[in-house]
Design an enzyme around this catalytic site. Sequence first.
Site, short mmCIF file in Angstrom:
data_model
loop_
_atom_site.label_atom_id
_atom_site.label_comp_id
_atom_site.label_asym_id
_atom_site.label_seq_id
_atom_site.Cartn_x
_atom_site.Cartn_y
_atom_site.Cartn_z
N TYR A 141 0.83 -1.21 0.00
CA TYR A 141 0.00 0.00 0.00
C TYR A 141 0.86 1.26 0.00
O TYR A 141 0.46 2.28 -0.56
CB TYR A 141 -0.93 0.03 1.23
CG TYR A 141 -2.24 -0.67 1.00
CD1 TYR A 141 -2.30 -2.04 0.75
CD2 TYR A 141 -3.45 0.03 1.02
CE1 TYR A 141 -3.51 -2.67 0.54
CE2 TYR A 141 -4.66 -0.60 0.81
CZ TYR A 141 -4.68 -1.95 0.57
OH TYR A 141 -5.90 -2.58 0.36
N LYS A 176 3.15 -15.40 2.04
CA LYS A 176 3.55 -16.29 0.95
C LYS A 176 5.07 -16.37 0.89
O LYS A 176 5.73 -15.79 0.03
CB LYS A 176 2.92 -15.85 -0.38
CG LYS A 176 1.57 -16.56 -0.58
CD LYS A 176 0.98 -16.41 -1.95
CE LYS A 176 1.72 -17.16 -3.03
NZ LYS A 176 1.46 -18.63 -2.97
N ASP A 204 -2.68 -18.13 0.26
CA ASP A 204 -3.68 -18.65 -0.69
C ASP A 204 -4.44 -19.83 -0.07
O ASP A 204 -5.67 -19.90 -0.13
CB ASP A 204 -3.02 -19.05 -2.03
CG ASP A 204 -1.86 -20.01 -1.88
OD1 ASP A 204 -1.33 -20.15 -0.75
OD2 ASP A 204 -1.46 -20.64 -2.88
N ASP A 218 -6.51 -7.17 3.40
CA ASP A 218 -7.62 -6.51 2.70
C ASP A 218 -8.51 -7.57 2.05
O ASP A 218 -9.74 -7.55 2.20
CB ASP A 218 -7.04 -5.56 1.65
CG ASP A 218 -8.12 -4.81 0.90
OD1 ASP A 218 -9.09 -4.36 1.55
OD2 ASP A 218 -8.01 -4.68 -0.34
N ASP A 254 -12.42 -9.28 3.37
CA ASP A 254 -13.66 -9.27 2.57
C ASP A 254 -14.25 -10.68 2.48
O ASP A 254 -15.46 -10.87 2.54
CB ASP A 254 -13.40 -8.74 1.15
CG ASP A 254 -13.65 -7.23 1.04
OD1 ASP A 254 -13.57 -6.55 2.08
OD2 ASP A 254 -13.93 -6.75 -0.07
C1 IPM Z 1 -10.58 -1.38 3.23
C2 IPM Z 1 -10.76 -0.70 1.89
C3 IPM Z 1 -9.57 0.22 1.63
C4 IPM Z 1 -8.32 -0.65 1.56
C5 IPM Z 1 -9.72 1.12 0.41
C6 IPM Z 1 -10.98 1.96 0.46
C7 IPM Z 1 -8.50 2.00 0.23
O1 IPM Z 1 -10.93 -1.63 0.88
O2 IPM Z 1 -10.47 -0.68 4.25
O3 IPM Z 1 -10.56 -2.61 3.27
O4 IPM Z 1 -7.99 -1.16 0.49
O5 IPM Z 1 -7.66 -0.79 2.59
MN MN Z 2 -11.00 -3.71 1.58
#
Ligand code: IPM
Ligand code: MN
Length: 371
Positions: A142, A193, A226, A250, A254
């Site tokens: 990042y 990884k 993975d 990240d 999700d």
């Molecule tokens: C998160 C989001 C952010 C990230 C974006 C909005 C920059 O997806 O907080 O998970 O990638 O960290």
């Molecule tokens: Mn995210």
Amino acid sequence: MPTHKLLLLPGDGIGPEVMAEVKRLIAWMNDHGLGRFDYEEGLVGGAAYDAHGVAVTDDTMAKAQAADAVIFGAVGGPKWDKVPYDVRPEAGLLRLRKELKLFANLRPAICYPALAESSSLKREVVDGLDIVIVRELTGGVYFGEPKTITDLGNGQKRAVDTQVYDTYEIERIARVAFELARKRRNKVTSMEKRNVMKTGVLWNEVMTVLHKREFSDVQLEHVLADAGGMQLVRWPKQFDVIVTDNLFGDMLSDVAAMLTGSLGMLPSASLGEVDPKTKKRRALYEPVHGSAPDIAGKGVANPIAMLASFGMALRYSFDLGRDADLIDEAIANVLATGYRTADIASPGATVVGTREMGEAVIREMKRLAAA
Ligand code: IPM
Ligand code: MN
């Protein structure tokens, strides 16, 4: 009771709608002597770009530095797809994380029994799930330099992102994970990884050394990221605390969100180092869901992740664990009585909007507090 200073940054899309429910909750807590919160509001993301041409102003950054906690909504949307990279909405969030040094991102994924049917996975896989992803938040790809696109002059371009980690960055996030595990089921799974990446080799080594030196009472396991993703959807209840880098964190968070039924359910806390003098730490609390431009402005967004993020602020910034429990319990009860926003609706449920859900949670808190 001390007065806590908050900075609210609703942002874009559904951010302002879900933040309105936090304001309702704060007002109720202030009225009922459960807390004393003062807040200011600021612009971030596309909203800040429209007003000031940047994703967050220096003035708002100064307010964030001075606040006891920042409560953040969401940023981004198609409206700002074409704005310059440096001032895109996400840059506001990244600047806050970097300059407030919020290196530790805690993303709990809890599957409320009432919601096990909303998950795309089978009930027995997710029912009762309770895990935390500890994501490194100020390093890795990042922020690593160089981060460039170069014109090679032959009709080709070259894009470079840099994944970089120093020992201290891995060690401090490891410490957060081990300490958290000690208060839970005492197990940490580290994901990287190392079979492909040098940062993975170092990550693995630092985890192993620190574990041996200071946390050998905690169970540590190493899983390639993975395979970890695969295990998360195969049998997620094998995990307790997962610690991983910024990018893997990240993606994996999700994935974990969908185990709980909806992205609209996941809160998060981003924490800095504890100041040895003041004993305080910088912190930002935000739902994991994004700005959801497709449903913005309709009053149908799920405010639970936002309310639970405020609950995390009570727990981690203000030592109000009992009030945080009250929020969590109220959310569980409201879900159990069949209230659903559209994202978690199931047959026979009472589908309500953002405001009704917020009000139902506060009503239930009131009932619990009086009982
Ligand atoms: C998160 C989001 C952010 C990230 C974006 C909005 C920059 O997806 O907080 O998970 O990638 O960290
Ligand atoms: Mn995210």
